[in-house]
Design a protein around this motif. Structure first.
Motif, PDB file in Angstrom:
ATOM      1  N   ILE A   1       5.221 -91.938 -96.994  1.00 38.82           N
ATOM      2  CA  ILE A   1       5.491 -91.543 -95.599  1.00 38.82           C
ATOM      3  C   ILE A   1       4.194 -91.531 -94.803  1.00 38.82           C
ATOM      4  O   ILE A   1       4.121 -92.115 -93.712  1.00 38.82           O
ATOM      5  CB  ILE A   1       6.191 -90.163 -95.555  1.00 38.82           C
ATOM      6  CG1 ILE A   1       7.620 -90.288 -96.070  1.00 38.82           C
ATOM      7  CG2 ILE A   1       6.145 -89.575 -94.144  1.00 38.82           C
ATOM      8  CD1 ILE A   1       8.298 -88.963 -96.397  1.00 38.82           C
ATOM      9  N   ASP A   2       3.165 -90.899 -95.339  1.00 43.22           N
ATOM     10  CA  ASP A   2       1.887 -90.820 -94.623  1.00 43.22           C
ATOM     11  C   ASP A   2       1.243 -92.201 -94.466  1.00 43.22           C
ATOM     12  O   ASP A   2       0.718 -92.524 -93.396  1.00 43.22           O
ATOM     13  CB  ASP A   2       0.929 -89.876 -95.344  1.00 43.22           C
ATOM     14  CG  ASP A   2       1.366 -88.418 -95.248  1.00 43.22           C
ATOM     15  OD1 ASP A   2       2.205 -88.074 -94.381  1.00 43.22           O
ATOM     16  OD2 ASP A   2       0.861 -87.607 -96.069  1.00 43.22           O
ATOM     17  N   ALA A   3       1.292 -93.012 -95.512  1.00 41.58           N
ATOM     18  CA  ALA A   3       0.663 -94.339 -95.470  1.00 41.58           C
ATOM     19  C   ALA A   3       1.367 -95.251 -94.473  1.00 41.58           C
ATOM     20  O   ALA A   3       0.713 -95.938 -93.672  1.00 41.58           O
ATOM     21  CB  ALA A   3       0.667 -94.963 -96.863  1.00 41.58           C
ATOM     22  N   VAL A   4       2.674 -95.267 -94.506  1.00 47.29           N
ATOM     23  CA  VAL A   4       3.429 -96.138 -93.594  1.00 47.29           C
ATOM     24  C   VAL A   4       3.266 -95.654 -92.159  1.00 47.29           C
ATOM     25  O   VAL A   4       3.044 -96.463 -91.244  1.00 47.29           O
ATOM     26  CB  VAL A   4       4.913 -96.223 -94.013  1.00 47.29           C
ATOM     27  CG1 VAL A   4       5.751 -96.900 -92.941  1.00 47.29           C
ATOM     28  CG2 VAL A   4       5.041 -96.963 -95.343  1.00 47.29           C
ATOM     29  N   THR A   5       3.351 -94.354 -91.947  1.00 48.62           N
ATOM     30  CA  THR A   5       3.180 -93.822 -90.592  1.00 48.62           C
ATOM     31  C   THR A   5       1.795 -94.177 -90.050  1.00 48.62           C
ATOM     32  O   THR A   5       1.660 -94.567 -88.885  1.00 48.62           O
ATOM     33  CB  THR A   5       3.396 -92.306 -90.575  1.00 48.62           C
ATOM     34  OG1 THR A   5       4.713 -92.006 -91.050  1.00 48.62           O
ATOM     35  CG2 THR A   5       3.233 -91.744 -89.176  1.00 48.62           C
ATOM     36  N   ALA A   6       0.771 -94.065 -90.876  1.00 52.57           N
ATOM     37  CA  ALA A   6      -0.591 -94.411 -90.439  1.00 52.57           C
ATOM     38  C   ALA A   6      -0.668 -95.874 -90.016  1.00 52.57           C
ATOM     39  O   ALA A   6      -1.294 -96.205 -88.998  1.00 52.57           O
ATOM     40  CB  ALA A   6      -1.589 -94.125 -91.553  1.00 52.57           C
ATOM     41  N   ARG A   7      -0.023 -96.758 -90.747  1.00 53.98           N
ATOM     42  CA  ARG A   7      -0.072 -98.178 -90.419  1.00 53.98           C
ATOM     43  C   ARG A   7       0.729 -98.501 -89.156  1.00 53.98           C
ATOM     44  O   ARG A   7       0.322 -99.334 -88.352  1.00 53.98           O
ATOM     45  CB  ARG A   7       0.367 -99.001 -91.614  1.00 53.98           C
ATOM     46  CG  ARG A   7      -0.779 -99.124 -92.609  1.00 53.98           C
ATOM     47  CD  ARG A   7      -0.327 -99.133 -94.052  1.00 53.98           C
ATOM     48  NE  ARG A   7      -1.483 -99.059 -94.943  1.00 53.98           N
ATOM     49  CZ  ARG A   7      -2.069 -97.912 -95.315  1.00 53.98           C
ATOM     50  NH1 ARG A   7      -1.627 -96.744 -94.877  1.00 53.98           N
ATOM     51  NH2 ARG A   7      -3.108 -97.919 -96.129  1.00 53.98           N
ATOM     52  N   ILE A   8       1.839 -97.820 -88.973  1.00 59.32           N
ATOM     53  CA  ILE A   8       2.586 -97.995 -87.723  1.00 59.32           C
ATOM     54  C   ILE A   8       1.702 -97.563 -86.560  1.00 59.32           C
ATOM     55  O   ILE A   8       1.601 -98.261 -85.543  1.00 59.32           O
ATOM     56  CB  ILE A   8       3.899 -97.186 -87.720  1.00 59.32           C
ATOM     57  CG1 ILE A   8       4.874 -97.701 -88.785  1.00 59.32           C
ATOM     58  CG2 ILE A   8       4.550 -97.245 -86.338  1.00 59.32           C
ATOM     59  CD1 ILE A   8       6.076 -96.789 -89.012  1.00 59.32           C
TER      60      ILE A   8
END
Length: 159
Positions: free
Chosen positions: A106-113
């Motif tokens: 969740i944190d990794a994908v949100t950061a990339r978005i």
């Protein structure tokens, strides 16, 4: 040829507009691929919900990348979505290898978005100054990406 000059082939984008749209495209293609990597390798409690959310994100990003690439072609620009171009020019952080637990995903994908959103916001005013039609596409992209960031990041938040 002058910026955004109309010729026998229609409107031709300036080098600056071309570079800005290419940058957005590269980040979208990278976000699509990283979203699939996350989708395939997320694990842990809440897996199924996030697995399905990631498919929704990937589908939306893929659609937006196609829209941007087709706009580039309409402006007589040749989009470059080759793997080597994406790897060399993406603004997004690399995605972790291997299995990644739900909370970290969740944190990794949100950061990339959010990284992709930051680039769209960075280039927006220059794009709008040269081609309001392309800026309209960026508006839709921002709305969608920010919605996905909110929805995915909410999985890790407490009231």
């Amino acid at each position: 040829m002058a910026e955004n000059e109309t010729n026998d082939e229609g409107v031709t984008a300036s080098e600056k507009l071309k570079a800005n749209l290419q940058r957005v495209l590269v980040n979208l293609v990278d976000l699509h691929v990283q979203g699939k990597q996350a989708h395939w390798n997320v694990t842990g409690r809440g897996f199924r919900t996030l697995h399905l959310q990631l498919d929704e994100l990937v589908a939306a990003v893929r659609e937006h990348s196609d829209v941007i690439a087709e706009r580039m072609r309409a402006l007589n620009v040749v989009p470059d979505g080759r793997a080597e171009t994406i790897a060399a020019t993406s603004d997004l952080a690399d995605y972790p290898a291997g299995l990644v637990n739900v909370n970290e995903t969740i944190d990794a994908v949100t950061a990339r978005i959010r990284q992709a959103v930051a680039v769209v916001r960075e280039v927006h005013d220059d794009v709008d100054a040269e081609d309001p039609t392309s800026a309209d596409l960026l508006h839709a992209l921002l709305e969608d990406l920010e919605k996905h960031a909110w929805m995915i990041s909410s999985e890790n938040r407490e009231a």
